[in-house]
Design a protein around this motif. Sequence first.
Motif, PDB file in Angstrom:
ATOM      1  N   MET A   1      68.774  79.782  61.925  1.00 51.61           N
ATOM      2  CA  MET A   1      68.154  81.074  61.605  1.00 51.61           C
ATOM      3  C   MET A   1      68.246  81.978  62.832  1.00 51.61           C
ATOM      4  SD  MET A   1      64.296  81.837  60.232  1.00 51.61           S
ATOM      5  CE  MET A   1      63.799  83.506  59.888  1.00 51.61           C
ATOM      6  N   ARG A   2      68.621  83.224  62.584  1.00 51.32           N
ATOM      7  CA  ARG A   2      68.795  84.182  63.665  1.00 51.32           C
ATOM      8  C   ARG A   2      67.440  84.685  64.138  1.00 51.32           C
ATOM      9  NH1 ARG A   2      72.899  89.313  63.300  1.00 51.32           N
ATOM     10  NH2 ARG A   2      72.815  89.937  65.482  1.00 51.32           N
ATOM     11  N   ARG A   3      67.231  84.610  65.420  1.00 48.30           N
ATOM     12  CA  ARG A   3      65.958  85.036  65.994  1.00 48.30           C
ATOM     13  C   ARG A   3      65.940  86.547  66.214  1.00 48.30           C
ATOM     14  NH1 ARG A   3      63.277  82.770  71.614  1.00 48.30           N
ATOM     15  NH2 ARG A   3      61.268  83.889  71.399  1.00 48.30           N
ATOM     16  N   GLN A   4      64.865  87.180  65.787  1.00 45.08           N
ATOM     17  CA  GLN A   4      64.731  88.634  65.924  1.00 45.08           C
ATOM     18  C   GLN A   4      64.424  88.984  67.383  1.00 45.08           C
ATOM     19  OE1 GLN A   4      61.721  90.271  63.469  1.00 45.08           O
ATOM     20  NE2 GLN A   4      62.297  92.402  63.868  1.00 45.08           N
ATOM     21  N   SER A   5      65.158  89.983  67.905  1.00 48.34           N
ATOM     22  CA  SER A   5      64.972  90.385  69.290  1.00 48.34           C
ATOM     23  C   SER A   5      63.682  91.190  69.437  1.00 48.34           C
ATOM     24  CB  SER A   5      66.161  91.225  69.774  1.00 48.34           C
ATOM     25  OG  SER A   5      66.263  92.394  68.990  1.00 48.34           O
ATOM     26  N   THR A   6      63.051  91.037  70.571  1.00 53.26           N
ATOM     27  CA  THR A   6      61.794  91.733  70.849  1.00 53.26           C
ATOM     28  C   THR A   6      62.006  92.727  71.969  1.00 53.26           C
ATOM     29  OG1 THR A   6      60.529  89.788  70.194  1.00 53.26           O
ATOM     30  CG2 THR A   6      59.377  91.453  71.502  1.00 53.26           C
ATOM     31  N   THR A   7      61.554  93.967  71.744  1.00 52.52           N
ATOM     32  CA  THR A   7      61.688  95.002  72.763  1.00 52.52           C
ATOM     33  C   THR A   7      60.713  94.722  73.908  1.00 52.52           C
ATOM     34  OG1 THR A   7      62.270  96.623  71.075  1.00 52.52           O
ATOM     35  CG2 THR A   7      61.561  97.473  73.212  1.00 52.52           C
ATOM     36  N   ARG A   8      61.195  94.941  75.114  1.00 48.54           N
ATOM     37  CA  ARG A   8      60.347  94.787  76.285  1.00 48.54           C
ATOM     38  C   ARG A   8      60.694  95.902  77.262  1.00 48.54           C
ATOM     39  NH1 ARG A   8      57.147  91.209  79.132  1.00 48.54           N
ATOM     40  NH2 ARG A   8      57.493  91.088  81.402  1.00 48.54           N
ATOM     41  N   LEU A   9      59.804  96.891  77.366  1.00 52.73           N
ATOM     42  CA  LEU A   9      60.040  98.050  78.211  1.00 52.73           C
ATOM     43  C   LEU A   9      58.990  98.104  79.314  1.00 52.73           C
ATOM     44  CD1 LEU A   9      60.693 100.753  75.460  1.00 52.73           C
ATOM     45  CD2 LEU A   9      62.417  99.566  76.818  1.00 52.73           C
ATOM     46  N   ARG A  10      59.408  98.525  80.468  1.00 53.03           N
ATOM     47  CA  ARG A  10      58.469  98.707  81.570  1.00 53.03           C
ATOM     48  C   ARG A  10      58.013 100.157  81.613  1.00 53.03           C
ATOM     49  NH1 ARG A  10      58.416  99.767  87.279  1.00 53.03           N
ATOM     50  NH2 ARG A  10      60.657 100.229  87.277  1.00 53.03           N
ATOM     51  N   VAL A  11      56.730 100.347  81.633  1.00 54.60           N
ATOM     52  CA  VAL A  11      56.158 101.690  81.712  1.00 54.60           C
ATOM     53  C   VAL A  11      56.275 102.171  83.153  1.00 54.60           C
ATOM     54  CG1 VAL A  11      54.089 103.091  81.397  1.00 54.60           C
ATOM     55  CG2 VAL A  11      54.561 101.182  79.835  1.00 54.60           C
ATOM     56  N   THR A  12      56.903 103.315  83.324  1.00 51.07           N
ATOM     57  CA  THR A  12      57.137 103.851  84.673  1.00 51.07           C
ATOM     58  C   THR A  12      56.284 105.075  84.981  1.00 51.07           C
ATOM     59  OG1 THR A  12      58.992 105.181  83.843  1.00 51.07           O
ATOM     60  CG2 THR A  12      59.500 102.983  84.710  1.00 51.07           C
ATOM     61  N   GLU A  13      55.746 105.724  83.946  1.00 52.11           N
ATOM     62  CA  GLU A  13      54.917 106.909  84.135  1.00 52.11           C
ATOM     63  C   GLU A  13      53.587 106.738  83.414  1.00 52.11           C
ATOM     64  OE1 GLU A  13      57.121 110.185  82.668  1.00 52.11           O
ATOM     65  OE2 GLU A  13      58.612 110.160  84.271  1.00 52.11           O
ATOM     66  N   ASN A  14      52.550 107.323  83.984  1.00 47.86           N
ATOM     67  CA  ASN A  14      51.218 107.302  83.357  1.00 47.86           C
ATOM     68  C   ASN A  14      50.797 105.875  82.987  1.00 47.86           C
ATOM     69  OD1 ASN A  14      50.986 110.277  83.302  1.00 47.86           O
ATOM     70  ND2 ASN A  14      52.595 110.136  81.763  1.00 47.86           N
ATOM     71  N   VAL A  15      50.974 104.967  83.917  1.00 46.95           N
ATOM     72  CA  VAL A  15      50.692 103.554  83.666  1.00 46.95           C
ATOM     73  C   VAL A  15      49.220 103.341  83.328  1.00 46.95           C
ATOM     74  CG1 VAL A  15      50.789 101.229  84.626  1.00 46.95           C
ATOM     75  CG2 VAL A  15      52.575 102.892  85.201  1.00 46.95           C
ATOM     76  N   ASP A  16      48.326 104.017  84.034  1.00 46.71           N
ATOM     77  CA  ASP A  16      46.886 103.856  83.780  1.00 46.71           C
ATOM     78  C   ASP A  16      46.525 104.269  82.358  1.00 46.71           C
ATOM     79  OD1 ASP A  16      46.542 102.925  86.337  1.00 46.71           O
ATOM     80  OD2 ASP A  16      45.933 104.873  87.159  1.00 46.71           O
ATOM     81  N   TYR A  17      47.167 105.329  81.881  1.00 45.82           N
ATOM     82  CA  TYR A  17      46.899 105.810  80.522  1.00 45.82           C
ATOM     83  C   TYR A  17      47.247 104.733  79.496  1.00 45.82           C
ATOM     84  CZ  TYR A  17      47.294 108.632  76.257  1.00 45.82           C
ATOM     85  OH  TYR A  17      47.170 109.118  74.979  1.00 45.82           O
ATOM     86  N   PHE A  18      48.450 104.164  79.610  1.00 45.67           N
ATOM     87  CA  PHE A  18      48.884 103.154  78.636  1.00 45.67           C
ATOM     88  C   PHE A  18      48.121 101.848  78.806  1.00 45.67           C
ATOM     89  CE2 PHE A  18      52.522 106.036  78.598  1.00 45.67           C
ATOM     90  CZ  PHE A  18      52.708 106.177  77.228  1.00 45.67           C
ATOM     91  N   GLU A  19      47.661 101.583  79.996  1.00 46.12           N
ATOM     92  CA  GLU A  19      46.833 100.393  80.211  1.00 46.12           C
ATOM     93  C   GLU A  19      45.529 100.513  79.441  1.00 46.12           C
ATOM     94  OE1 GLU A  19      45.419  97.647  84.033  1.00 46.12           O
ATOM     95  OE2 GLU A  19      45.740  99.806  84.276  1.00 46.12           O
ATOM     96  N   MET A  20      44.932 101.732  79.454  1.00 47.99           N
ATOM     97  CA  MET A  20      43.711 101.967  78.689  1.00 47.99           C
ATOM     98  C   MET A  20      43.995 102.022  77.190  1.00 47.99           C
ATOM     99  SD  MET A  20      41.660 104.837  80.918  1.00 47.99           S
ATOM    100  CE  MET A  20      41.066 104.496  82.575  1.00 47.99           C
ATOM    101  N   LEU A  21      45.073 102.716  76.823  1.00 49.15           N
ATOM    102  CA  LEU A  21      45.391 102.895  75.401  1.00 49.15           C
ATOM    103  C   LEU A  21      45.669 101.568  74.711  1.00 49.15           C
ATOM    104  CD1 LEU A  21      46.098 104.874  73.034  1.00 49.15           C
ATOM    105  CD2 LEU A  21      48.470 104.743  73.839  1.00 49.15           C
TER     106      LEU A  21
END
Length: 260
Positions: A1-21
């Motif tokens: 069975m083919r495994r579905q790929s998972t997106t993994r992005l590094r947040v480079t801007e407004n990190v504190d905002y996304f950490e709270m969100l």
Amino acid sequence: MRRQSTTRLRVTENVDYFEMLLDKNKDASGNLYIDDEDLKKIKAAYDSAHDIRKFEISLYWQRTTFLWGFMPVLITGFGFCFISFFSKEATDFSRSVYSIFLLTTSLLGLMFSGSWRLMLQSSKFWQENWELSIAVLEKYITGNLHKIHFHRIKKPYIRYSIHKIMLSLMNRVFIVWGVLVIASFLIFANLNLELLNFDTPYDLIQIQIVIYSLGLLYPVFEIIYRIYDMLSNHSLPRKRDLNPDDICIVLDNITVKKEQ
């Protein structure tokens, strides 16, 4: 069975905002990564921010319409009482009643115009709050669409603000009612302290001259305000450039428990 790929992005801007969100913590290196589930949350937050912003804009005009509806009534009532007060047919009793209505109407006008100004500022605060969220979130949804704007090179670059125009109008209305409060108080105080005898036309002219002189304060204020407006340039800047020294974010902490 083919495994579905998972997106993994590094947040480079407004990190504190996304950490709270996203309610996530940075790793040991101080980086924050988002996956497919996080992107779904960001998309949902982006859509919600747009909807709430539109809702705030509609409330902005609804509140303005609501409060502005009182102004013609107050102006009409004040004008009627003012004309009736100086009528030759007016008696001492009727003038006493009109003076009370003049002072009451002008105070109500000052109160409503002041409340209107505070409501405009409150609505603008929340509208801008959601606009900033859209500006931060859109990078992962639509790119920088909300932050891009066009202007013609051959024309002066001026970004007019509807809110600042409305606030400028509200300041003028507030000043006018302030002048009317002073005039009404002078009429009320003069009548009750019996400083002048209103039975003689000469004394009526005297107090009319005082009131009309107060009315001249507004054109003086208007000239000063326009000069200040031209010197300070209240239009929006060429581009919005906010950094951590200008703005920060806070997160409300809400904890509940079941009723005993």
